[in-house]
Scaffold this motif. Structure first.
Motif, PDB file in Angstrom:
ATOM      1  N   ALA A 182       0.666  -1.299  -0.266  1.00 60.60           N
ATOM      2  CA  ALA A 182       0.163   0.013  -0.251  1.00 60.60           C
ATOM      3  C   ALA A 182       0.552   1.352   0.070  1.00 60.60           C
ATOM      4  O   ALA A 182       0.386   2.028  -0.800  1.00 60.60           O
ATOM      5  CB  ALA A 182      -0.838  -0.008   1.345  1.00 60.60           C
ATOM      6  N   GLN A 461      -1.203  -6.676   7.215  1.00 61.05           N
ATOM      7  CA  GLN A 461      -2.183  -5.870   7.203  1.00 61.05           C
ATOM      8  C   GLN A 461      -2.303  -4.996   6.886  1.00 61.05           C
ATOM      9  O   GLN A 461      -2.600  -4.597   5.736  1.00 61.05           O
ATOM     10  CB  GLN A 461      -2.612  -6.704   8.280  1.00 61.05           C
ATOM     11  CG  GLN A 461      -4.397  -5.634   8.263  1.00 61.05           C
ATOM     12  CD  GLN A 461      -5.042  -6.031   9.739  1.00 61.05           C
ATOM     13  OE1 GLN A 461      -4.576  -6.631  10.788  1.00 61.05           O
ATOM     14  NE2 GLN A 461      -5.712  -5.425   9.890  1.00 61.05           N
ATOM     15  N   ALA A 462      -1.204  -3.533   7.209  1.00 59.12           N
ATOM     16  CA  ALA A 462      -1.461  -2.266   6.875  1.00 59.12           C
ATOM     17  C   ALA A 462      -0.652  -2.550   5.284  1.00 59.12           C
ATOM     18  O   ALA A 462      -1.416  -1.286   4.671  1.00 59.12           O
ATOM     19  CB  ALA A 462      -0.691  -1.587   7.121  1.00 59.12           C
ATOM     20  N   SER A 464      -1.426  -4.515   3.129  1.00 61.88           N
ATOM     21  CA  SER A 464      -2.693  -5.027   2.241  1.00 61.88           C
ATOM     22  C   SER A 464      -4.044  -4.344   2.024  1.00 61.88           C
ATOM     23  O   SER A 464      -4.907  -4.051   1.827  1.00 61.88           O
ATOM     24  CB  SER A 464      -3.135  -6.396   2.358  1.00 61.88           C
ATOM     25  OG  SER A 464      -1.430  -7.035   2.352  1.00 61.88           O
ATOM     26  N   THR A 465      -3.372  -2.952   3.063  1.00 63.54           N
ATOM     27  CA  THR A 465      -5.135  -2.130   3.163  1.00 63.54           C
ATOM     28  C   THR A 465      -5.621  -1.148   2.506  1.00 63.54           C
ATOM     29  O   THR A 465      -4.357  -0.372   2.293  1.00 63.54           O
ATOM     30  CB  THR A 465      -5.489  -2.188   4.818  1.00 63.54           C
ATOM     31  OG1 THR A 465      -4.654  -2.651   5.429  1.00 63.54           O
ATOM     32  CG2 THR A 465      -6.654  -0.865   5.166  1.00 63.54           C
ATOM     33  N   ARG A 466      -6.283  -1.160   1.338  1.00 66.32           N
ATOM     34  CA  ARG A 466      -5.889   0.531   0.419  1.00 66.32           C
ATOM     35  C   ARG A 466      -6.487   1.295   0.730  1.00 66.32           C
ATOM     36  O   ARG A 466      -6.511   3.009   0.378  1.00 66.32           O
ATOM     37  CB  ARG A 466      -7.110  -0.214  -0.716  1.00 66.32           C
ATOM     38  CG  ARG A 466      -7.150   0.731  -2.308  1.00 66.32           C
ATOM     39  CD  ARG A 466      -7.968   0.117  -2.761  1.00 66.32           C
ATOM     40  NE  ARG A 466      -7.190   1.212  -4.727  1.00 66.32           N
ATOM     41  CZ  ARG A 466      -7.351   0.928  -5.852  1.00 66.32           C
ATOM     42  NH1 ARG A 466      -7.351  -0.305  -5.690  1.00 66.32           N
ATOM     43  NH2 ARG A 466      -6.914   1.853  -6.033  1.00 66.32           N
ATOM     44  N   ASN A 467      -7.669   1.618   2.429  1.00 67.86           N
ATOM     45  CA  ASN A 467      -8.059   2.836   2.894  1.00 67.86           C
ATOM     46  C   ASN A 467      -7.102   3.364   3.225  1.00 67.86           C
ATOM     47  O   ASN A 467      -6.683   2.502   4.436  1.00 67.86           O
ATOM     48  CB  ASN A 467      -9.559   2.562   3.449  1.00 67.86           C
ATOM     49  CG  ASN A 467     -10.269   3.859   3.459  1.00 67.86           C
ATOM     50  OD1 ASN A 467      -9.868   3.844   4.589  1.00 67.86           O
ATOM     51  ND2 ASN A 467     -11.007   4.188   3.207  1.00 67.86           N
ATOM     52  N   ASP A 470      -8.038   3.774   7.026  1.00 65.61           N
ATOM     53  CA  ASP A 470      -8.200   1.418   7.489  1.00 65.61           C
ATOM     54  C   ASP A 470      -6.772   1.635   8.217  1.00 65.61           C
ATOM     55  O   ASP A 470      -6.604   0.662   9.624  1.00 65.61           O
ATOM     56  CB  ASP A 470      -8.844   0.740   6.704  1.00 65.61           C
ATOM     57  CG  ASP A 470     -10.282   1.460   6.787  1.00 65.61           C
ATOM     58  OD1 ASP A 470     -11.231   1.770   7.375  1.00 65.61           O
ATOM     59  OD2 ASP A 470     -10.864   0.927   5.735  1.00 65.61           O
ATOM     60  N   ARG A 471      -5.804   1.944   7.418  1.00 65.28           N
ATOM     61  CA  ARG A 471      -4.437   1.825   7.540  1.00 65.28           C
ATOM     62  C   ARG A 471      -3.865   2.387   8.491  1.00 65.28           C
ATOM     63  O   ARG A 471      -2.984   1.880   9.089  1.00 65.28           O
ATOM     64  CB  ARG A 471      -3.666   2.345   5.868  1.00 65.28           C
ATOM     65  CG  ARG A 471      -2.146   1.421   6.154  1.00 65.28           C
ATOM     66  CD  ARG A 471      -1.783   1.801   4.397  1.00 65.28           C
ATOM     67  NE  ARG A 471      -2.007   2.884   3.876  1.00 65.28           N
ATOM     68  CZ  ARG A 471      -2.340   2.874   2.603  1.00 65.28           C
ATOM     69  NH1 ARG A 471      -3.646   2.591   2.108  1.00 65.28           N
ATOM     70  NH2 ARG A 471      -1.957   4.172   2.573  1.00 65.28           N
ATOM     71  N   VAL A 474      -4.356   0.499  11.666  1.00 68.17           N
ATOM     72  CA  VAL A 474      -3.205  -0.591  11.551  1.00 68.17           C
ATOM     73  C   VAL A 474      -1.807   0.062  12.199  1.00 68.17           C
ATOM     74  O   VAL A 474      -1.349  -0.648  13.214  1.00 68.17           O
ATOM     75  CB  VAL A 474      -3.125  -1.858  10.524  1.00 68.17           C
ATOM     76  CG1 VAL A 474      -2.040  -2.561  10.931  1.00 68.17           C
ATOM     77  CG2 VAL A 474      -4.443  -1.764   9.740  1.00 68.17           C
TER      78      VAL A 474
END
Length: 527
Positions: A182, A461-462, A464-467, A470-471, A474
Motif C-alpha cells: 500500500a 495487514q497495513a 494490504s489495506t487500500r483505505n 483503515d491503514r 493498523v
C-alpha cells in the motif's frame, strides 16, 4: 564568470578536515509539498520578499574526501545527497510530514490487490534535451537493485519485481510487486532512488533532470553547477550553485561569518545560541529531524522482561535529556519514532518520570539493584552527554548504569547485535520504513531485536489495506504495542541547525533533514 573549482587559497577556512556526517542509523538516514510547486516562503529572514534572479550561492557541507562521487545512487553523506538532488530527480520525494509527494511521476495508481502499480511520468527532460522516459526509470531501478552492487536504495526497492515490470509506453511504467504494498509511493521516494539516463555508468560529467546542470567537480573540495533553464518545475532563481567542503563545524561557521559562503550546513546548538537573533547571520532550525533514543535488546536479559523495559521508560527525565544532551535544541519524545510525521500516534499519554513505579516494576521482575552497561560513542551529537545524564537518572531508582565508550568507526555495526543497551539516533523516514527496516523479524537493522510474528502480521495487514484511514488504524495498533513494550526509549527529537547569510531567501524552515525541501536550492535566491 569563473565556473571551475574554487582554489583552496580563496577559502583558507575551508581547508580544515575531520568531521563527517554520521552514517548508519544516524544517516540520511532521509522534499516539496506538491508535485510542481516550490516551498512556501517563511518569514522575511529566511524566505519572503520578491525572488530575484541571478547570483551564486556558496554552500558549505562536511564531505567525504577524495572518494566523493556524483553518482546519485551512491549518495550517503549529506553533501552527496544535496549535490544529487541539485542534479537529478526522483519519481517522488518526501514532504515535511514524510508522506510521498509526486516529482517526476505525475501520478500512480494501484490495482485492486495493491501488487500492480501504474506510474505516469510528467513531461520532463534531461540536461541534454532528451525526454525522461519509462526506459530511464527501469534502467535506474535495475541498476540500484543490481545484486553485485551496494547502492543505498536497494533495500527500499526490494518489493519490486523488476524483471516483470515493464514500460507500457514512453511515459508509463507498469510495476509488478512481489506482494501487496500500500505504501508503494515510498519506494519511489526512497533515499537514493534517483532517475538517470538509460545506460549511464560514468558520472564524471553527469547529466540529470534536476534544476542545475553540471559545470565542475573536485572531489573533497568543491562542485559548481549552473541553472537549468528548462527544468520542469521552473528554472532556479540562482545562476550558479557551488558546494564547498568544510568538515569541521568551526570551519563552516567561520566561512559563513567571514562572507566566504552564504549557507552552512549542520551547526551545533551552542553555535545557534551564540548567534541566533544577533543580526550577523540567520539561524534556521529544522524541527523533528533526528530521533534520539536508547535501544534495549528485547531478546536478552534484563530487557527480555517487558517490566524492565517499562521501568526504563519511567526512569528517563526527557526534559533534562533534551536540555542537557541537546542544549535544548529539540523536543521531548514519547518512546515512538516519527513525531509530527504521517501516521504518528500523537494521542498517547506523554510519559514522565515515575521512579516509584519504576522501582515497583523492577522488584516484580526480580531486578532489584540492577546493573546494566550502556554503550555509547562520540559518533553522533548528544550521545555521550545523554548516556551520562541517564546514568545519573537511573541511579535515583537504584539502577547502576555503566557507560561504555565504543569506537566511532564501528559503533553502528557493533551495537546492532552486541550488548543490551545503547545510544541510538535516526534521521527522518516514513513510519512504514521505520517499521519495515527496524522492527520486523527479518529486518536487517533491527537494533532492539524486536521479533514478533503477530507484529509482522500487522505490518502485512497495513500493506494490504487500500483505505488510508483503515491503514492508519493498523499503524496506530502497532504503535500502541511499541509504546507499551517496545525496545526504543525515545527521549527526544533533535533540531537540525543551518546557518545562512542575511541575504539568503527562500529556505524552507518546515522541512526536516532528508526531506525534499531540505537543502533544496532551486527555490532559494539572494536578496
Amino acid at each position: 564568470m569563473y565556473d571551475g573549482p574554487v582554489p583552496d587559497s580563496r577559502f583558507p577556512g575551508l581547508r580544515r578536515r575531520g568531521f563527517l556526517a554520521a552514517g548508519g542509523a544516524a544517516g540520511l538516514g532521509a522534499l516539496a509539498l506538491t508535485g510542481c510547486t516550490g516551498p512556501a516562503a517563511s518569514d522575511d529572514a529566511a524566505g519572503g520578499g520578491r525572488p530575484r534572479r541571478g547570483g551564486r550561492l556558496r554552500a558549505a557541507f562536511a564531505g567525504g574526501g577524495a572518494n566523493e562521487t556524483l553518482d546519485p545512487h551512491q549518495a550517503g553523506l549529506f553533501a552527496d545527497v544535496a549535490r544529487a538532488k541539485a542534479l537529478f530527480d526522483k519519481l517522488a520525494d518526501f514532504g515535511a510530514d514524510l508522506s510521498a509527494r509526486p516529482r517526476l511521476a505525475a501520478s500512480w495508481e494501484p490495482n485492486a490487490g495493491l501488487d500492480r502499480w501504474t506510474v505516469k511520468l510528467r513531461k520532463a527532460s534531461f540536461h541534454n534535451g532528451k525526454p525522461v522516459t519509462a526506459r530511464d526509470v527501469l534502467y535506474s531501478y535495475r541498476r540500484i537493485a543490481d545484486p553485485d552492487k551496494a547502492f543505498r536504495a536497494k533495500a527500499s526497492l526490494e518489493p519490486l519485481d523488476l524483471t516483470a515490470s515493464r514500460a507500457v509506453d514512453a511515459r508509463t511504467v507498469a510495476f509488478v510487486l512481489k506482494r501487496p504494498t500500500a505504501e508503494f509511493p515510498n519506494l519511489l521516494a526512497a533515499f537514493g532512488a534517483y532517475i538517470v539516463p538509460d545506460g549511464t555508468e560514468d558520472f564524471t560529467a553527469p547529466v540529470g533532470s534536476g534544476p542545475f546542470r553540471f559545470v565542475s567537480f573536485a572531489p573533497g573540495r568543491s562542485a559548481v553547477f549552473r541553472r537549468h533553464d528548462d527544468y520542469w518545475d521552473g528554472p532556479p532563481h540562482l545562476e550558479h550553485l557551488e558546494f564547498l567542503v568544510a568538515n569541521e563545524e568551526s570551519a563552516r561557521l567561520n566561512a559563513l561569518l567571514g562572507g566566504q559562503v552564504e549557507y552552512a550546513h549542520e551547526l551545533t546548538p551552542t553555535t545557534a545560541r551564540a548567534h541566533e537573533g544577533k543580526g550577523q547571520i540567520e539561524i534556521i532550525r529544522l524541527r523533528n529531524s533526528a530521533m534520539q533514543a536508547f535501544a534495549m535488546k528485547t531478546d536478552r536479559p534484563p530487557f527480555d522482561d517487558r517490566r524492565v523495559r517499562e521501568a526504563f521508560f519511567l526512569l528517563a527525565d526527557r526534559k533534562e535529556l533534551v536540555q542537557g544532551a541537546l542544549s535544548g535544541a529539540g523536543e521531548i519524545g514519547n518512546d515512538l519514532f516519527g513525531k509530527g510525521y504521517e501516521y504518528y500516534a500523537d494521542g498517547l499519554p506523554q510519559r514522565a518520570p515515575d521512579l516509584d513505579r519504576a522501582r515497583h516494576l523492577l522488584k516484580q521482575a526480580g531486578a532489584d539493584g540492577l546493573r546494566v552497561t550502556l554503550d555509547t560513542s562520540p559518533v553522533a551529537a548528544g550521545f555521550t552527554e545523554s548516556a551520562a545524564i541517564f546514568r545519573d537518572q537511573a541511579a535515583k531508582a537504584g539502577v547502576r548504569v555503566k557507560v561504555a565508550m565504543g569506537s566511532k568507526d564501528s559503533y553502528w555495526q557493533d551495537t546492532l547485535d552486541s550488548g543490551t543497551l545503547c545510544c541510538y539516533r535516526s534521521g527522518a523516514m516514513p513510519l512504514e520504513s521505520h517499521f519495515s527496516q527496524r522492527l520486523l523479524t527479518a529486518s536487517t537493522t533491527n537494533a532492539t531485536h524486536w521479533r514478533h510474528k503477530d507484529f509482522d502480521a500487522l505490518y502485512q495487514q497495513a500493506q494490504s489495506t487500500r483505505n488510508t484511514k483503515d491503514r492508519a488504524a493498523v499503524y496506530a495498533r502497532m504503535q500502541r504495542r511499541l509504546y507499551a513494550e517496545g525496545g526504543f526509549l525515545v527521549w527526544g527529537f533533535a533540531d537540525w541547525i543551518l546557518g545562512t547569510a542575511r541575504t539568503v531567501r527562500g529556505v524552507d524552515r518546515r522541512a526536516p533533514a532528508n526531506t525534499l525541501d531540505w537543502a533544496r536550492f532551486d527555490k532559494v535566491w539572494l536578496a
